[in-house]
Enzyme design. Structure first.
Site, PDB file in Angstrom:
ATOM      1  N   ALA A  13      10.889 -15.696 -11.011  1.00 55.21           N
ATOM      2  CA  ALA A  13       9.473 -15.636 -11.361  1.00 55.21           C
ATOM      3  C   ALA A  13       9.339 -14.587 -12.463  1.00 55.21           C
ATOM      4  CB  ALA A  13       8.644 -15.288 -10.134  1.00 55.21           C
ATOM      5  N   ASN A  34      18.159 -19.247  -9.235  1.00 58.69           N
ATOM      6  CA  ASN A  34      16.827 -19.534  -8.708  1.00 58.69           C
ATOM      7  C   ASN A  34      16.920 -20.775  -7.837  1.00 58.69           C
ATOM      8  OD1 ASN A  34      13.822 -18.670  -9.162  1.00 58.69           O
ATOM      9  ND2 ASN A  34      13.789 -20.908  -9.161  1.00 58.69           N
ATOM     10  N   THR A  36      14.934 -23.277  -7.546  1.00 54.76           N
ATOM     11  CA  THR A  36      14.713 -24.436  -8.408  1.00 54.76           C
ATOM     12  C   THR A  36      15.619 -24.279  -9.620  1.00 54.76           C
ATOM     13  OG1 THR A  36      12.409 -24.549  -7.678  1.00 54.76           O
ATOM     14  CG2 THR A  36      12.983 -25.745  -9.694  1.00 54.76           C
ATOM     15  N   ASN A 104       7.989  -6.887  -2.381  1.00 58.68           N
ATOM     16  CA  ASN A 104       6.998  -6.092  -1.645  1.00 58.68           C
ATOM     17  C   ASN A 104       7.170  -6.343  -0.152  1.00 58.68           C
ATOM     18  OD1 ASN A 104       5.481  -4.356  -3.199  1.00 58.68           O
ATOM     19  ND2 ASN A 104       3.991  -5.898  -3.809  1.00 58.68           N
ATOM     20  N   SER A 130       7.374  -0.969  -9.047  1.00 61.52           N
ATOM     21  CA  SER A 130       5.962  -0.973  -9.414  1.00 61.52           C
ATOM     22  C   SER A 130       5.803  -0.919 -10.928  1.00 61.52           C
ATOM     23  CB  SER A 130       5.239   0.225  -8.785  1.00 61.52           C
ATOM     24  OG  SER A 130       3.869   0.214  -9.141  1.00 61.52           O
ATOM     25  N   GLY A 131       4.740  -1.538 -11.384  1.00 63.28           N
ATOM     26  CA  GLY A 131       4.438  -1.538 -12.807  1.00 63.28           C
ATOM     27  C   GLY A 131       4.041  -2.905 -13.311  1.00 63.28           C
ATOM     28  N   LYS A 187       6.672   2.744  -1.394  1.00 64.59           N
ATOM     29  CA  LYS A 187       6.009   1.754  -2.246  1.00 64.59           C
ATOM     30  C   LYS A 187       4.703   1.281  -1.626  1.00 64.59           C
ATOM     31  CE  LYS A 187       5.578  -1.407  -5.538  1.00 64.59           C
ATOM     32  NZ  LYS A 187       4.639  -2.411  -5.047  1.00 64.59           N
ATOM     33  N   HIS A 190       2.166   3.908  -2.180  1.00 67.54           N
ATOM     34  CA  HIS A 190       1.754   3.792  -3.581  1.00 67.54           C
ATOM     35  C   HIS A 190       0.677   2.725  -3.718  1.00 67.54           C
ATOM     36  CE1 HIS A 190       1.904   1.397  -7.283  1.00 67.54           C
ATOM     37  NE2 HIS A 190       2.149   2.522  -7.930  1.00 67.54           N
ATOM     38  N   ARG A 292     -12.907  -4.676  -0.326  1.00 62.60           N
ATOM     39  CA  ARG A 292     -12.427  -5.970  -0.841  1.00 62.60           C
ATOM     40  C   ARG A 292     -12.794  -7.092   0.129  1.00 62.60           C
ATOM     41  NH1 ARG A 292      -6.669  -5.366  -4.069  1.00 62.60           N
ATOM     42  NH2 ARG A 292      -7.023  -3.283  -4.933  1.00 62.60           N
ATOM     43  N   ARG A 450     -15.413  10.976  27.710  1.00 63.65           N
ATOM     44  CA  ARG A 450     -14.249  10.263  28.226  1.00 63.65           C
ATOM     45  C   ARG A 450     -13.911  10.736  29.643  1.00 63.65           C
ATOM     46  NH1 ARG A 450      -9.428  10.873  26.002  1.00 63.65           N
ATOM     47  NH2 ARG A 450      -8.790   8.685  26.277  1.00 63.65           N
TER      48      ARG A 450
END
Length: 480
Positions: A13, A34, A36, A104, A130-131, A187, A190, A292, A450
């Site tokens: 990818a 890959n 495919t 990930n 990352s990036g 990660k 992050h 979100r 409680r």
């Protein structure tokens, strides 16, 4: 290509392709595969044409092309597919060979896979990368963990392709994080901090747009100015740029035509869930995840907007003063967000026996990744001064920065609340700060409740030991 390859990469990818091109550009020979097979052929005949990259249709061919000890990197979708490819690779590899997962992946899977692959006599690395697409091609931030003996094998490649920072631009944003799943955990944190940063920026934007009524051109100027100060970062930079992009399908700027529904891939949710498991208050990333989620209820929000009442935003103050106050509120909230992230890393390191170097972690994020920011140098300095720093808020620089921003921070939140502007991340950050600086909280009443209904016991401020009281027996009788 007659010579054996230095690394095999499975999964072409965009991230995989760009990493391959990055690795090859640093003088390494790469073999690719890959699922495919037509994708392999298209890549070899296209972007990889004329380069030291060899394409193979089978894993057997790919493994046979590699120099020993063989290193195979997976850039495929996290989950069962990774386990499947590992099972296919194990019979093809020899003791001392190395499998790398650059996806990930949930850290618990990497913990499990490291132990499993090591039991077969091989080495395993789970590395955060990352990036985005650009970082993969030009220099990502990389967070490798796994089998310690694997680090010398991958270090020359990883540090060659990683982003570089420092006065001379020669410090790679890649260093060994720790054993087993430590790299993927870092990660994940992050990515959780990224959720928080993005939500905070969105709230700052919404305040400036809806109270002083800044135009997109004015917002561009504001974010450009902010990017020259303590907020200097990749996310502030791209936010500035977004305000300048014209809508190719209509009039005005494109940002106003984008539907207000945000997507998510789940890593922010992982951080929030694991914070609950550890009992640490990573409240800001949790609010960012919920923001979100709420954005996804677009049709419900449209109906509610016609049925539910609230104040109409109005503004009569000094525009420039308010803009600066929002900047201060954003910076103070950002400090709290990172403080929470590092507290969670510390708790996870203790839970999983990871010897994390927190200053080194901050440096890993200094370049190449989405949350890269000048601000991270301050975090590295803080942990360099005190490797056992309990909370970033206790470092002299950060405590002073929050103290200086505190009045503006509170004023901005009050203005937003009074105007009916939702500020889940700003308010969560301030609530965390106020809670953390409180020597006493109302949890005494909570624990009394409680004990009253469930005999859960309590401790006292003036005596050692654990106590239980029959609250019903000792209560004052109600007055009819």
């Amino acid at each position: 290509m007659d010579q054996q390859c230095d690394l095999g990469l499975i999964g072409l990818a965009v991230m995989g392709e760009n990493l391959v091109l990055n690795i090859e550009s640093r003088g390494f020979r790469v073999a690719v595969n890959n699922r495919t097979t037509s994708v392999v052929d298209e890549f070899i005949q296209g972007r990889a044409a004329g380069k030291n990259i060899a394409g193979f249709h089978t894993l057997e061919e790919l493994v046979a092309s590699l120099a020993s000890p063989r290193k195979v990197m997976l850039m495929i979708k996290a989950g069962p597919a990774v386990d499947s490819v590992i099972e296919h690779l194990l019979p093809l590899l020899s003791p001392g060979d190395l499998i790398i997962d650059g996806g990930n992946t949930h850290f618990a899977d990497t913990e499990r896979r490291t132990k499993y692959v090591e039991s077969k006599g091989l080495l395993y690395v789970g590395t955060g990368v990352s990036g985005g697409e650009e970082g993969a091609l030009k220099g990502p931030s990389m967070m490798p963990g796994g089998s310690p003996d694997a680090w010398p094998l991958v270090r020359p490649i990883f540090q060659a392709i990683a982003a570089k920072v420092g006065p001379n631009g020669d410090i790679p944003c890649c260093e060994w994080v720790g054993p087993r799943g430590a790299g993927h955990y870092v990660k994940m944190v992050h990515n959780g901090i990224e959720y928080g940063d993005m939500q905070l920026i969105c709230e700052a934007y919404w305040l400036l747009k809806n109270l002083p009524g800044l135009s997109n051109a004015e917002l561009y100027d504001v974010f450009a100015e902010w990017n020259r100060g303590e907020l200097d970062s990749y996310l502030i930079e791209i936010t500035r740029d977004i305000f300048s992009v014209a809508d190719p399908e209509g009039e005005g700027e494109l940002v106003d035509a984008v539907l207000d529904v945000a997507g998510a891939k789940g890593t922010g949710k992982w951080m929030s869930q694991l914070a609950l498991d550890l009992g640490v208050p990573s409240t800001l990333v949790t609010e960012a995840v919920y923001a979100r989620a709420l954005s996804a209820f677009k049709e419900a929000r449209q109906r509610a907007s016609q049925a539910l009442q609230g104040p109409a935003p109005t503004f009569t103050g000094d525009r420039q003063k308010f803009i600066d106050a929002v900047r201060q509120a954003l910076y103070a909230s950002k400090i709290c967000s990172y403080a929470q992230g590092f507290v969670q890393l510390q708790a996870a390191a203790e839970e999983h026996d990871w010897p994390l170097d927190y200053g080194s972690v901050a440096l890993l994020w200094r370049g190449g990744c989405i949350i890269r920011a000048a601000f991270l140098d301050r975090i590295k300095d803080a942990f360099d001064k005190n490797a056992k720093l309990e909370n970033l808020l206790l470092d002299d620089y950060f405590s002073q920065a929050v103290a200086e921003a505190q009045t503006a921070w509170r004023e901005v939140i009050v203005a937003g609340v009074q105007a009916g502007i939702p500020l889940p991340a700003f308010t969560s950050a301030l609530t965390y700060y106020d809670g953390y600086r409180s020597a006493r909280l109302p949890a005494n009443l909570l624990q009394a409740q409680r004990d009253y209904f469930g005999a859960h016991t309590y401790c006292r401020v003036d005596q050692e030991g654990t106590f239980h009281t029959d609250w019903l027996h000792h209560r004052r009788p109600p007055v009819d």
